[in-house]
Structures are given as structure tokens and as C-alpha cells.
Design a protein around this motif. Structure first.
Motif, PDB file in Angstrom:
ATOM      1  N   SER A   1       0.826  -1.210   0.000  1.00  0.00           N
ATOM      2  CA  SER A   1       0.000   0.000   0.000  1.00  0.00           C
ATOM      3  C   SER A   1       0.858   1.258   0.000  1.00  0.00           C
ATOM      4  N   ALA A   2       0.345   2.286  -0.684  1.00  0.00           N
ATOM      5  CA  ALA A   2       0.997   3.600  -0.692  1.00  0.00           C
ATOM      6  C   ALA A   2      -0.094   4.665  -0.627  1.00  0.00           C
ATOM      7  N   ALA A   3       0.239   5.779   0.020  1.00  0.00           N
ATOM      8  CA  ALA A   3      -0.759   6.840   0.200  1.00  0.00           C
ATOM      9  C   ALA A   3      -0.080   8.199   0.156  1.00  0.00           C
ATOM     10  N   VAL A   4      -0.848   9.193  -0.243  1.00  0.00           N
ATOM     11  CA  VAL A   4      -0.357  10.570  -0.173  1.00  0.00           C
ATOM     12  C   VAL A   4      -1.245  11.330   0.808  1.00  0.00           C
TER      13      VAL A   4
ATOM     14  N   VAL B   1       5.541  -2.760  -5.415  1.00  0.00           N
ATOM     15  CA  VAL B   1       5.705  -1.552  -4.602  1.00  0.00           C
ATOM     16  C   VAL B   1       5.826  -0.258  -5.425  1.00  0.00           C
ATOM     17  N   THR B   2       6.615  -0.272  -6.485  1.00  0.00           N
ATOM     18  CA  THR B   2       6.770   0.988  -7.237  1.00  0.00           C
ATOM     19  C   THR B   2       5.491   1.312  -8.018  1.00  0.00           C
ATOM     20  N   LEU B   3       4.805   0.259  -8.499  1.00  0.00           N
ATOM     21  CA  LEU B   3       3.545   0.483  -9.224  1.00  0.00           C
ATOM     22  C   LEU B   3       2.498   1.110  -8.310  1.00  0.00           C
ATOM     23  N   VAL B   4       2.431   0.591  -7.093  1.00  0.00           N
ATOM     24  CA  VAL B   4       1.436   1.089  -6.137  1.00  0.00           C
ATOM     25  C   VAL B   4       1.763   2.533  -5.727  1.00  0.00           C
ATOM     26  N   ILE B   5       3.044   2.815  -5.554  1.00  0.00           N
ATOM     27  CA  ILE B   5       3.447   4.187  -5.212  1.00  0.00           C
ATOM     28  C   ILE B   5       3.076   5.136  -6.357  1.00  0.00           C
ATOM     29  N   GLN B   6       3.362   4.715  -7.591  1.00  0.00           N
ATOM     30  CA  GLN B   6       3.014   5.565  -8.742  1.00  0.00           C
ATOM     31  C   GLN B   6       1.502   5.804  -8.798  1.00  0.00           C
ATOM     32  N   GLU B   7       0.737   4.740  -8.532  1.00  0.00           N
ATOM     33  CA  GLU B   7      -0.727   4.861  -8.552  1.00  0.00           C
ATOM     34  C   GLU B   7      -1.208   5.842  -7.470  1.00  0.00           C
ATOM     35  N   ALA B   8      -0.580   5.782  -6.304  1.00  0.00           N
ATOM     36  CA  ALA B   8      -0.959   6.700  -5.213  1.00  0.00           C
ATOM     37  C   ALA B   8      -0.651   8.148  -5.602  1.00  0.00           C
ATOM     38  N   LEU B   9       0.495   8.367  -6.248  1.00  0.00           N
ATOM     39  CA  LEU B   9       0.846   9.723  -6.703  1.00  0.00           C
ATOM     40  C   LEU B   9      -0.155  10.189  -7.763  1.00  0.00           C
TER      41      LEU B   9
END
Ligand code: KG4
Ligand code: ZN
Length: 336
Positions: free
Chosen positions: A14-17, A55-63
Motif C-alpha cells: 500500500s501507498a498513500a499521499v 511496490v513501485t507500481l502502487v506508489i506511482q498509482e498513489a501519486l
């Protein structure tokens, strides 16, 4: 301060802004549940490999969902404890990479503190003191939240966590790896008084023990399952777990004299726990708070919220930030 949060302690990447202190812009969760289902539980090696892929895909999606780029991020928060080491390492390595490349402040976050902060996110800020019940697949703990980042232990699990008991119950009753959510659904039309499962007590009245009720269910399923509708067994088993959670949470509030009860962790999504604790709270003039479903289970939004608060206080982790499989939220015990 705009904070990027990263969470990979178990089987959710998971990633969030977080835009400002209690304001989330995005919170993306990629669950690996399907991947682990054939094995009847999370396989650590598979989990960490999948985190690496996602992880990088999820971070990009969160951005993207937040409508920002890495240029707009001012701090990075990541779960570094407790959890599966291989899983934690992936998120922490990613966070270090972004922090190093962009010269951003980095902070390691305790996963359980995230579950408590989910309530603050949902309510737009903390109202303290409060009692916090943290109930998940790995944890069942009661804390006195004296102030922000200031916790005292009121009660803890002696054996299985409530979520483990729900997961085991779901498997025994034939709901496969659907976990507590499947048992919760099945119990909806059942009679919670059909089977008198035990309510375990411990010498510290605020501690938890769920191994007894788990064993009782396994025995019941072997001996009497055919005679009782599965919905009734599910409802009775759920009631045995929920009764104890509700009773201890209310007792914790009464004995400490606080007027607020916060609930966090995956089991906070349980409909019967929500209904019963809200009703008992109302009867005693206590405010009871459950985060929305998306903030109950593991997510990076709650990690970003803790991280923001810590960064704001000047807390920083170095690039030597370590991961820990086990780590208490606090060693301090509330003394009555
Ligand atoms: O917090 P979480 O997502 O992961 C951990 O940190 O463990 O919690 C997962 C746990 C699982 O045991 C799952 O069965 C339980 O939360 N859970 C539920 C419900 N939804 C998820 N338990 C009871 N009722 C639910 N509706
Ligand atoms: Zn969790």
C-alpha cells in the motif's frame, strides 16, 4: 507537509499521499490475498516477492490518484515494525530509495500506531485521552492513549489474536480463507445463543485469551456440526469473541475514567463488534469510534498520518533504519 506513506508489513502492498495533517489525497491498497489462498495462510517468501513486484507500481498509482508527482512530496513515512521481515524490508528499501534520491526526511512508523491513527484520520484529528482497542490478525491489545504518541498498556493477548480466532473459525466452518469477513457475513442470519461457546477470562481482567474458544469450536465441529445450522454456529462463535472484546473495552474506559473508545485493526470491520460496542458505549455515555472499512484493514494512509505527526515533531530516521518482526508499541503499563 505532503507525506508519502508506504506499508508492506504483511500481505498488502500500500501507498498513500497525505496532503496535510489529517487529510488523505490517495490510499492505494493491493491485496495479495488470492495469491496466498491456496496455502491457507500468508507465505512470507511469496509475500515479499510480490511486494517487490508491486511496490513501485502502487506508489506511482498513489501519486497519480493524488494528482501529484514525486517533486511534490516533502517527507516519506514507512512501516518498519512489527511484521514479516522480508515484507517490511521491501517497503523500507523503497522508502529509503525515494528519501535518498530526493533528499527527503524519512521516518519509520509502528504498524499498530497506524491502526490507532486511522481513527484520527477518520475524525479529522484526535480527541484525547482515550482507550484504544487494537484488534487484527496478529494483535489484540488495549491501550490508554494519554496524548499523541503517548501510550500505556491496559491489556494484551495471552495467546491467539482475535483475528486469528476469526480466521481459524472461518476455515473450520467451511468458509476457506475468507477470514473474519466471511464469518461475519455467515453469522448475520444466525442465532448467537445457539451454542454456548466459552468466554475466556484471565487473571488480568483486561487481558485476552482466544485459544479456548478456538479449541471449543474445533471440538464442536467434529462432534455436533451436523445438528446445528452453520449460520447459528458462526453467530455463536462470533458472539463469544465479540462479547469479550466489548466487555474489556468498556471496562477499560470505565476503570480509567475516559469517555472515548477507539477501535482499530482488521477486526474493527466486524459488524457485530461495531453494533455491540456502539450500543454499550451509548448506554454508558462513551463515544465509540470505528474507522471506515478502508482504514480498518492494513493501509498506508494510516502510516502517512503517523509519519506526518512524527516528522512535524522533528523525528527523523536515518538511511540505516532497521526492520523488526516484533516490537511493542510501548513498554509502559497503566497502573490503576
Ligand atoms: O489489520 P489487518 O488487515 O492485518 C493485520 O495487521 O493483521 O487485520 C486482518 C484481520 C484478519 O484476521 C481478518 O480475518 C480480520 O482482520 N477481519 C475481520 C473482518 N474483516 C477482517 N474479522 C472479523 N470480522 C470482519 N468483518
Ligand atoms: Zn494491521
Amino acid at each position: 507537509m505532503r507525506v508519502l506513506g508506504i506499508e508492506s508489513s504483511c500481505d498488502e502492498t500500500s501507498a498513500a499521499v497525505l496532503e496535510a495533517r489529517w487529510s488523505l489525497r490517495s490510499n492505494v491498497v493491493a491485496s495479495q490475498a488470492d495469491l496466498h489462498a491456496p496455502y491457507g495462510g500468508v507465505v512470507p517468501e511469496i509475500a515479499s516477492r510480490r511486494h517487490v513486484e508491486l511496490v513501485t507500481l502502487v506508489i506511482q498509482e498513489a501519486l497519480d490518484q493524488a494528482g501529484v508527482t514525486l517533486d511534490d512530496i516533502e517527507g516519506v513515512a514507512v512501516t518498519n515494525r512489527p511484521g514479516l521481515i522480508g515484507s517490511l524490508l521491501v517497503g523500507v528499501a523503497a522508502a529509503k530509495g525515494f528519501a535518498l534520491a530526493r533528499s527527503l526526511p524519512l521516518v519509520g512508523v509502528h504498524h499498530l500506531e497506524g491502526h490507532i491513527f486511522s481513527n484520527f484520520l477518520a475524525e479529522g484529528g484526535p480527541e484525547l485521552p482515550a482507550v484504544a482497542l487494537v484488534v487484527s490478525g496478529g494483535h489484540t491489545e488495549l491501550y490508554y492513549v494519554r496524548g499523541l504518541h503517548d501510550y500505556l498498556i491496559l491489556g494484551r493477548r495471552r495467546d491467539d489474536a482475535a483475528g486469528e480466532a476469526f480466521d481459524k473459525g472461518a476455515r473450520v466452518l467451511g468458509f476457506g480463507n475468507g477470514g473474519g469477513a466471511a464469518l461475519d457475513r455467515a453469522a448475520r442470519d444466525g442465532d448467537p445463543k445457539a451454542v454456548p461457546f466459552p468466554r475466556s477470562r484471565t487473571d488480568n481482567p483486561l487481558d485476552f485469551s482466544f485459544s479456548g474458544v478456538k479449541t471449543a469450536l474445533v471440538r464442536f465441529a467434529k462432534e455436533n456440526a451436523a445438528q446445528v445450522p452453520v449460520a447459528d454456529v458462526a453467530a455463536s462463535y462470533q458472539a463469544a469473541i465479540v462479547d469479550v472484546l466489548v466487555e474489556h473495552a468498556i471496562q477499560a474506559a470505565v476503570r480509567t475514567g475516559v469517555k472515548r473508545v477507539l477501535v482499530g485493526g482488521g477486526v474493527a470491520a466486524n459488524s457485530e463488534l461495531q453494533r455491540r460496542l456502539r450500543a454499550e458505549g451509548e448506554a454508558r455515555g462513551l463515544a465509540v469510534s470505528f474507522p471506515p472499512l478502508s482504514l480498518c484493514t492494513d493501509n498506508a494512509g494510516m502510516i502517512a498520518a503517523v509519519g506526518h505527526s512524527l516528522l512535524d515533531r522533528g523525528v527523523r530516521s536515518g538511511l540505516d533504519l532497521e526492520t523488526f518482526a516484533r516490537a511493542p508499541l510501548t513498554e509502559k503499563v497503566y497502573s490503576f
